[in-house]
Design an enzyme around this catalytic site. Structure first.
Site: not given
Length: 267
Positions: A235, A233, A104
């Site tokens: 994660e 994302h 990002c």
């Protein structure tokens, strides 16, 4: 077996560092250290001690002057406490064949630094950028992704369809001309694309493509395949229960698979 130590950069508005370090550990990293940018400048932390570096998501400098623009200038023009340009450290890190991931805001930083896409092997020369979503709004939703099987990217090797959340206001790829865009596709530097979850095919349809990126670009790699930048994302999808339909028994590969691929490659 070789140790894999991951540096997760933080500071100046980064806010996804904790879950990014967690995802790296779940991916098999021996260490995932959260390091403030100022510790690199002061020489308290050395990039040489790590095999992988991650620029996590956040709002660097409040996105003033454009997302990650100010942070890119720090890397391009600052020297460390010993007078060595930070760019020299980054250059050596990449020249040593180590891995770099930008998520990002981290992806925004990598393109503005000129780490991606590195056409013709040129680094630290801005060749593309990321700008405001076509929707003119902040997009916070889950998206389907398609990995390019021909891409040299080590993070996405062997992957097919994925699902991850996005949360960004400036995620649309822009290129100086159509020829640059065509080269990204021809040289397989488009590692990830937004896809229709039903068909698995790439799409320009909103909101399946949340920002309007041409060629449905969600992530870019460099010619070596050692660098990856993506707007979604990974994660934030570190466990099956993160997924919106997990209670229905609908599972996808968690985003930690990108970290796992990277760690396995380094080993």
């Amino acid at each position: 077996m070789a140790k894999v130590n991951v540096l997760v950069l933080t500071g100046y508005g980064t806010n996804c560092h904790d879950e990014t370090a967690h995802a790296a550990r779940l991916g098999g990293a021996d260490r995932a250290d959260i390091v403030h940018f100022s510790d690199i400048v002061s020489c308290d932390v050395r990039l040489d001690d790590y095999q992988m570096m991650v620029f996590p998501g956040g709002f660097l400098d409040g996105d003033d002057m454009g997302a990650a623009q100010a942070a890119a200038q720090r890397w391009l023009h600052l020297s460390d406490a010993k007078g060595v340009p930070l760019l020299d450290h980054l250059s050596r890190f990449l020249a040593d064949g180590k891995l770099m991931l930008g998520i990002c805001n981290g992806f925004q930083l990598m393109v503005k630094l000129g780490v991606l896409p590195a056409l013709d092997g040129k680094r630290f020369e801005r060749q593309v950028s990321l700008t405001h979503n076509n929707s003119a709004r902040f997009e916070d939703r889950w998206v389907a992704l398609k990995a390019n099987p021909k891409s040299p990217c080590v993070f996405t090797k062997g992957l097919g369809q994925l699902a991850m959340p996005v949360r960004h206001g400036e995620g649309r790829i822009v290129t100086p001309d159509d020829a640059t865009l065509e080269r990204l596709a021809k040289e397989n530097l488009i590692a990830l694309q937004y896809a229709d979850p039903e068909t698995g095919e790439t799409t320009q349809e909103y909101p399946l493509n949340p920002n309007g990126s041409p060629m449905a670009i969600a992530g870019l790699t460099d010619p070596t395949g050692h660098c990856l930048g993506l707007m979604p994302h990974p994660e934030a999808f570190n466990h099956a229960t993160n997924a919106p339909r997990w209670t229905r028994g609908e599972y996808e590969l968690p985003g930690t698979i990108l970290f796992e691929n990277a760690v396995n490659y380094l080993r």
